[in-house]
Design a protein around this motif. Structure first.
Motif, mmCIF file in Angstrom:
data_model
loop_
_atom_site.group_PDB
_atom_site.id
_atom_site.type_symbol
_atom_site.label_atom_id
_atom_site.label_comp_id
_atom_site.label_asym_id
_atom_site.label_seq_id
_atom_site.Cartn_x
_atom_site.Cartn_y
_atom_site.Cartn_z
ATOM 1 N N SER A 23 0.840 -1.190 0.000
ATOM 2 C CA SER A 23 0.000 0.000 0.000
ATOM 3 C C SER A 23 0.877 1.243 0.000
ATOM 4 C CB SER A 23 -0.909 -0.009 1.230
ATOM 5 O OG SER A 23 -1.733 1.128 1.243
ATOM 6 N N ASP A 24 0.467 2.260 -0.747
ATOM 7 C CA ASP A 24 1.302 3.456 -0.912
ATOM 8 C C ASP A 24 0.394 4.662 -1.066
ATOM 9 O OD1 ASP A 24 3.104 5.404 -1.538
ATOM 10 O OD2 ASP A 24 3.827 4.474 -3.395
ATOM 11 N N THR A 25 0.442 5.555 -0.116
ATOM 12 C CA THR A 25 -0.415 6.742 -0.170
ATOM 13 C C THR A 25 0.159 7.835 -1.063
ATOM 14 O OG1 THR A 25 0.679 7.618 1.810
ATOM 15 C CG2 THR A 25 -1.341 6.310 2.136
ATOM 16 N N SER A 26 1.379 7.669 -1.559
ATOM 17 C CA SER A 26 2.007 8.725 -2.358
ATOM 18 C C SER A 26 1.825 8.534 -3.856
ATOM 19 C CB SER A 26 3.506 8.798 -2.039
ATOM 20 O OG SER A 26 4.151 7.578 -2.393
ATOM 21 N N GLY A 27 1.016 7.568 -4.269
ATOM 22 C CA GLY A 27 0.694 7.464 -5.690
ATOM 23 C C GLY A 27 1.324 6.302 -6.412
ATOM 24 N N TYR A 28 1.825 5.302 -5.701
ATOM 25 C CA TYR A 28 2.329 4.073 -6.317
ATOM 26 C C TYR A 28 3.338 4.353 -7.435
ATOM 27 C CZ TYR A 28 -1.369 1.921 -3.640
ATOM 28 O OH TYR A 28 -2.182 1.507 -2.593
ATOM 29 N N GLY A 29 4.320 5.146 -7.104
ATOM 30 C CA GLY A 29 5.425 5.401 -8.030
ATOM 31 C C GLY A 29 5.125 6.412 -9.111
ATOM 32 N N PHE A 30 4.008 7.115 -9.009
ATOM 33 C CA PHE A 30 3.638 8.083 -10.043
ATOM 34 C C PHE A 30 4.732 9.133 -10.248
ATOM 35 C CE2 PHE A 30 1.861 12.296 -10.942
ATOM 36 C CZ PHE A 30 1.271 12.080 -12.175
ATOM 37 N N TYR A 31 5.262 9.669 -9.139
ATOM 38 C CA TYR A 31 6.219 10.767 -9.237
ATOM 39 C C TYR A 31 7.620 10.302 -9.636
ATOM 40 C CZ TYR A 31 2.557 13.418 -6.909
ATOM 41 O OH TYR A 31 1.363 14.023 -6.607
ATOM 42 N N ASN A 32 7.832 9.003 -9.648
ATOM 43 C CA ASN A 32 9.158 8.486 -9.998
ATOM 44 C C ASN A 32 9.268 8.040 -11.450
ATOM 45 O OD1 ASN A 32 10.065 8.819 -7.327
ATOM 46 N ND2 ASN A 32 9.182 6.829 -6.731
ATOM 47 N N VAL A 33 8.142 8.049 -12.179
ATOM 48 C CA VAL A 33 8.176 7.631 -13.584
ATOM 49 C C VAL A 33 8.822 8.739 -14.407
ATOM 50 C CG1 VAL A 33 6.803 6.993 -15.600
ATOM 51 C CG2 VAL A 33 6.125 6.186 -13.326
ATOM 52 N N ARG A 34 9.850 8.397 -15.172
ATOM 53 C CA ARG A 34 10.543 9.373 -16.013
ATOM 54 C C ARG A 34 10.790 8.779 -17.396
ATOM 55 N NH1 ARG A 34 9.194 12.318 -12.787
ATOM 56 N NH2 ARG A 34 10.308 13.937 -11.611
ATOM 57 N N LEU A 35 10.394 9.501 -18.394
ATOM 58 C CA LEU A 35 10.656 9.087 -19.765
ATOM 59 C C LEU A 35 12.152 9.216 -20.051
ATOM 60 C CD1 LEU A 35 9.384 8.280 -22.549
ATOM 61 C CD2 LEU A 35 9.337 10.718 -23.077
ATOM 62 N N ARG A 36 12.688 8.271 -20.800
ATOM 63 C CA ARG A 36 14.103 8.298 -21.176
ATOM 64 C C ARG A 36 14.449 9.650 -21.788
ATOM 65 N NH1 ARG A 36 16.567 6.555 -25.883
ATOM 66 N NH2 ARG A 36 14.620 5.659 -26.632
ATOM 67 N N GLU A 37 15.573 10.194 -21.361
ATOM 68 C CA GLU A 37 15.939 11.558 -21.747
ATOM 69 C C GLU A 37 16.044 11.718 -23.258
ATOM 70 O OE1 GLU A 37 19.222 15.005 -20.556
ATOM 71 O OE2 GLU A 37 19.214 13.050 -19.547
ATOM 72 N N GLY A 38 16.496 10.700 -23.960
ATOM 73 C CA GLY A 38 16.658 10.810 -25.406
ATOM 74 C C GLY A 38 15.353 10.995 -26.155
ATOM 75 N N LEU A 39 14.212 10.656 -25.508
ATOM 76 C CA LEU A 39 12.906 10.782 -26.161
ATOM 77 C C LEU A 39 12.212 12.109 -25.871
ATOM 78 C CD1 LEU A 39 11.159 7.283 -25.789
ATOM 79 C CD2 LEU A 39 12.147 8.300 -27.832
ATOM 80 N N ARG A 40 12.713 12.841 -24.877
ATOM 81 C CA ARG A 40 11.973 14.027 -24.436
ATOM 82 C C ARG A 40 11.928 15.115 -25.500
ATOM 83 N NH1 ARG A 40 14.518 14.258 -18.263
ATOM 84 N NH2 ARG A 40 14.039 12.067 -17.781
ATOM 85 N N GLN A 41 12.920 15.110 -26.398
ATOM 86 C CA GLN A 41 12.923 16.139 -27.446
ATOM 87 C C GLN A 41 11.746 15.987 -28.408
ATOM 88 O OE1 GLN A 41 16.050 15.499 -30.480
ATOM 89 N NE2 GLN A 41 16.563 13.598 -29.368
ATOM 90 N N TYR A 42 11.096 14.806 -28.395
ATOM 91 C CA TYR A 42 9.972 14.561 -29.307
ATOM 92 C C TYR A 42 8.611 14.827 -28.654
ATOM 93 C CZ TYR A 42 13.781 12.094 -31.604
ATOM 94 O OH TYR A 42 14.981 11.776 -32.173
#
Length: 722
Positions: free
Chosen positions: A618-637
């Protein structure tokens, strides 16, 4: 027991004889008067009928001459019927009609003989008007007058009686042409000669000036409510070309037979018993199948019940396909709220006979399949439109000693070993993907993070390991939702069904393909041809998770630069969220690679379900929502955070105009939790020009093409670096 003799005085016998004599003389006198004045009476009746046709139907009826040629025969010539401001409906050179005298005494007009020469009936369609729309107007008026007072059984009885009364014992039709002119589609003509001789019917129909010759033969016995007709063509199949032009459907058959066996009241209902059969029927319609379907032999022995407010095909009816049989029950109840009922019951019968009974071309991948044993089937469906959420649905195909002895066109166990999978986009193959160790992106089930496995199973198919390919409750709920929405909005597919659809079948969206999918799932699951673990492993390795991204191996590296075993609970929930609409995945990220805020509620909702089932802490902080990060090489798109994206453009099955929305993927949980509040909407109205960009569909298509080009370049660069 001895019956006592009754002596009637002679004077009473004389009185009775005198009374009968008087009645007889009066009858003769009245008959003589009527006979002498029958021409005048006929003239009045004709004038009245012409006036009524004009007043009630807007028809201009003209009759050249009308008169008696015998005791009960009326001969008319040069009859024309023209609806106002429409094309001529009918023109008949000569018509003779004889009626039966005895029924006439009781007010029933029953025909004894008809002779018809040189005429035509022409139905013309122009845009949205026809020359028979006067019938529809009249029908609407009648239904308005009788609304709430109609008894369907009485209506059925009256209609059938009226039809039967109009069938004569003897008939001779010569040079009668029936025309149909649809200006948008086709012109048809049927030049007909027909005779009825003491109940025996013979007819010849010349179609489109010699294109084909049809026959309708049989017998008629209207008094006993018995009819039988057989339709066939000379030297070839009887075809219906109009359907091909109008409905893009090709239909033909060798023979078509229908029979009315009896009709009458039974326990308050009006019961009609009959049969319909067809030989070698060919059907081709793109929504049903993309190839010809051939029904070699089909027959329905039917008992139709018409009650006060319902019509039903009774369960005593039997439908036959070759040597297989099933008992259908269909009931439609009228009222303030309609009720639909369907039951199918196939008693235990030979499984190979059932398989052989399927129409040719319906299940291509199963052609040649050999089985042994028996099967039985039951289906129950009930929908009260007043309470659609209470819809009932159950479907059970039960095997008895069932066994597959020979594979058909497709080996259903092929996925137990390495095989090549070819995904399709918009009907075109994308690329071949090897599902096996030789593919570096292939990931065994044991090497996939439980965070991903549990998230996808929770979202897509929670009971995958316990069901047999189908979840009746899910199907039942989808029926209720789709009925209330008046369109297909929710499916009831399991992972087993999605796997079969993608691996074994073409991507054609037809009824035949869906039926084949259901049957293959049943064959695999009930015969344990593939283990649940292997099915899930293959599914995870072929599932679409982005634009030209297939399988968890590609997806985990593409989005996060991780191995599938290293996916966190947040990564797993994100990937599960894009399964319904994978091409919209990139639009769920902010420009800095984090997830957009509207996704938080999805994470919390799904995470809580998984926590209750013991699949994640159980996780009241959003089950890893804030830790999801798209690979940096894709962010330019990524699109700018302020862009308004039409995500329905990524939906292959979209059948409604696109809705402009803020990056909201329209799966079930997004619809529940992803919408903006009224406060947010109000705030958005105050955004300064330039802060938000609403783009046209053309601009969005151009952006997607550009994004795909950049992704392709990135992929090629990644491969070159490897």
């Amino acid at each position: 027991m001895r019956i006592p003799k009754i002596n009637i005085p002679k004077k009473y016998l004389k009185i009775g004889a005198w009374v009968l004599g008087v009645f007889f003389i009066v009858g003769l006198a009245l008959g003589a008067v009527a006979y002498n004045k029958r021409e005048a009476i006929l003239k009045k009746m004709v004038a009245k009928a012409i006036a009524k046709a004009d007043k009630d139907y807007g028809l201009e009826v003209k009759i050249g001459s009308a008169g008696f040629t015998g005791l009960s025969t009326v001969k008319m010539t040069n009859i024309s019927v023209v609806p106002k401001e429409r094309d001529t409906l009918s023109n008949i050179g000569q018509l003779s009609v004889s009626v039966r005298l005895f029924p006439l005494l009781f007010g029933n007009v029953k025909l004894s003989e008809i002779m018809l020469n040189d005429g035509f009936v022409s139905v013309v369609l122009k845009d949205s008007t026809t020359n028979i729309d006067f019938l529809l107007k009249r029908k609407k008026k009648d239904s308005t007058e009788t609304k709430g007072k109609s008894n369907l059984s009485e209506i059925a009885s009256n209609i059938l009686n009226q039809v039967l009364y109009k069938i004569p014992n003897d008939m001779d039709v010569k040079n009668m042409v029936f025309k149909f002119n649809d200006h948008d589609t086709a012109k048809l003509s049927f030049a007909t000669t027909a005779t009825i001789d003491d109940g025996d019917l013979k007819s010849t129909i010349n179609v489109n000036n010699g294109e084909a010759t049809w026959h309708i033969d049989g017998y008629v016995n209207p008094g006993s409510k018995q009819l039988s007709f057989t339709a066939y063509a000379d030297g070839k199949k009887l075809e219906l070309p109009y359907l091909n032009n109008k409905l893009h459907a090709k239909v033909s058959f060798d023979t078509l037979q229908t029979e009315l066996k009896s009709a009458g009241y039974s326990s308050g209902d009006y019961k009609i018993s009959g049969s319909w059969s067809v030989k070698n029927m060919l059907l081709n319609q793109p929504r049903i199948a993309n190839n010809d379907i051939i029904v070699q032999s089909a027959k329905l022995e039917a008992d139709v019940l018409v009650g006060e407010n319902y019509i039903a095909l009774d369960s005593t009816s039997t439908a036959y396909l070759k040597d297989a049989a099933i008992h259908p029950y269909i009931k439609y109840t009228l009222g303030k709220h309609k009720i639909y009922e369907l039951k199918l019951n196939a008693e235990e019968q030979d499984a190979q006979a059932v398989l052989n009974a399927f129409p040719q071309g319906l299940f291509e991948s199963l052609e040649g399949l050999k089985v042994q044993g028996k099967v039985k089937y039951n289906l129950n469906f009930y929908l009260d439109t007043a309470i659609p959420d209470s819809v009932k649905f159950s479907s059970t195909l039960t095997p008895v000693g069932f066994k597959i002895t020979q594979w058909g066109k497709t080996n259903l166990q092929k996925i137990n070993n390495s095989f090549v999978y070819t995904p399709y986009e918009y009907g075109k193959p994308m690329r071949d993907i090897t599902i096996g160790p030789s593919n570096p992106n292939f990931t065994p089930l044991s090497a996939i993070s439980s965070n991903f496995k549990n998230a996808v199973l929770t979202a897509e198919d929670p009971s995958f390991f316990t069901h047999n390919g189908f979840v009746e409750e899910s199907i039942r709920k989808s029926i209720a939702v789709n009925f209330k929405e008046k369109k297909f909005k929710r499916g009831g597919s399991t992972i087993s069904m999605q796997l079969v659809k993608n691996v074994y079948l073409s991507r054609q969206k037809t009824l035949a393909r869906k039926a084949e999918e259901i049957l293959i799932v049943w064959l695999i699951e009930h015969n344990h041809l593939v283990s649940k673990q292997r099915m899930l492993e293959v599914y995870f390795n072929i599932m679409e998770l982005g634009q030209n991204i297939y399988g968890i191996g590609e997806a985990s590296r593409y989005y996060f630069g991780k191995q599938p075993a290293d996916l966190t609970i947040g990564d797993g929930l994100f990937l599960a969220s894009i399964v319904p609409k994978p091409k919209a995945a990139m639009y769920k990220f902010m420009a800095n690679g984090s997830l957009k805020p509207f996704m938080f509620n999805y994470f919390r909702f799904m995470g809580n379900i998984m926590a209750r089932r013991g699949l994640t802490p159980s996780d009241t902080s959003g089950y890893g929502f804030y830790n999801v990060r798209l690979r940096e090489g894709l962010r330019q798109y990524l699109a700018p955070d302020t862009a308004v994206i039409d995500t329905t453009a990524f939906d292959d099955d979209a059948d409604v105009p696109p809705v402009i929305m803020q990056d909201e993927s329209k799966n079930l949980f997004d619809r529940i939790f992803g919408g903006r509040s009224k406060k947010d909407t109000a705030n958005n109205k105050q955004v300064k020009p330039g802060d938000t960009t609403t783009k046209t569909r053309k601009q969005l298509r151009q952006e997607r093409r550009e994004q795909r080009r950049k992704e392709k370049e990135l992929e090629e660069s990644k491969k070159a670096n490897n």
